[in-house]
Design an enzyme around this catalytic site. Sequence first.
Site, PDB file in Angstrom:
ATOM      1  N   CYS A   8       0.977  -1.448  -0.131  1.00  0.00           N
ATOM      2  CA  CYS A   8       0.089   0.095  -0.041  1.00  0.00           C
ATOM      3  C   CYS A   8       0.863   1.042  -0.078  1.00  0.00           C
ATOM      4  CB  CYS A   8      -1.034   0.041   1.087  1.00  0.00           C
ATOM      5  SG  CYS A   8      -2.331   1.181   0.856  1.00  0.00           S
ATOM      6  N   HIS A   9       0.822   2.100   1.210  1.00  0.00           N
ATOM      7  CA  HIS A   9       1.812   3.089   1.152  1.00  0.00           C
ATOM      8  C   HIS A   9       3.217   2.840   1.769  1.00  0.00           C
ATOM      9  CE1 HIS A   9      -2.020   5.563   0.789  1.00  0.00           C
ATOM     10  NE2 HIS A   9      -1.345   6.496   0.239  1.00  0.00           N
ATOM     11  N   GLU A  36      -5.808   7.043  -4.300  1.00  0.00           N
ATOM     12  CA  GLU A  36      -5.581   8.155  -3.592  1.00  0.00           C
ATOM     13  C   GLU A  36      -6.602   8.992  -3.527  1.00  0.00           C
ATOM     14  OE1 GLU A  36      -4.127   8.835  -0.483  1.00  0.00           O
ATOM     15  OE2 GLU A  36      -1.880   8.224  -1.501  1.00  0.00           O
TER      16      GLU A  36
END
Length: 279
Positions: A186-187, A217
Site C-alpha cells: 500500500c503506502h 488516493e
Amino acid sequence: MGAGASTAGVQAAAKEMSEADMKQVLSTLDKDSLAKLEKALDAAKRETVAASAAAATKAKALIVATSADKMGEHATGAWSEEICGPYYTFVDAGLDVTVCSVAGGDVPIDAGSLSGDFKTPNDTRMIEAGSAPLKGTKKLADTDVSSFDIIFFAGGHGTCVDFPTDEVGAVVAKAVAADKVVCAVCHGPMALVKAKGADGEPLVKGKKATCFSDKEEGMVGLTEKVPFLLEAKFKELGAELDIADPWSDKAVRDGKLVTGQNPQSSVSCAKLALEAAGK
C-alpha cells in the site's frame, strides 16, 4: 532404569534431584544400568543441542511500521490489516516475527482501519491477543535488519511522513545488499522512494512493482494532503508498475523485492515474500 525411559523424563528427573541425591542413586546402579543412563543423557544432550540449533536457524521476519499519527492536520497512523495480515501469515508459517517502528514505542493505528468493514479477522485476532507486538516496539534505527530473512514495510498514511527519508532508504539499501527479501504494501513502498541500489540508481528503477494507485488516493480524498502521489513517484523513479483496478488484491514480485497495492493485498504480499525467501 528401563530401556524405554524417555530423554525428557531423564532431564526432568535430573533437574529435580540434588547433587547428593544424584550421587546416592548412581551408587546403587549396576554397570548395565549406568551404561543405559549414560546413553539416555547423551541422547538428551543431543536433543537439546538440536533444539538450540533449530531455534537459531528459524526464519525471521521484521515488520516495520510508521510512528506518525498525523499527516499535517489529518489524523492517521498505520493501517491495521497491513501489519496484522502479514504478522499472522508469517507466524502461521512458523517464522519468528518482530514488529518495529520508525521512532519506537507503541504503533499508532489509524482508527479508520478498525471501523466497519475495514476491520479484518487478522485485526480481531491481534486485538483479542492483547496487541502486544504493537506495543513498546524497538526503533528501526536500533534494529539490525540484516539479522532477518524478510523485512516488510507496512502501510497507512502515516508512512507518508516518516518512510520517504534518507535514513529509511539507507535501511532498505542495507537489507537489499544483505540479500534479504524486502516487501512493502500500500503506502509501505514510501520506504523505497529514497532507497538506492548498489549502482547509485533508485532501487525501484527497472523493477516490477505496484503501490497504492493515484486513483485510489483520489477515492479516499487525500490527493491534496499526501506529500506526493506514490504511483506518479514510482513512475518518475523508473519502476515498471503493474497497477490493478482500485481495491483489487494485487501483489508483485521481482526477485526479492515484493510489493502490494492496497490493504486488500496485505496477505498476498506476505505470501509472496515467503515464496521469495524460500519458506
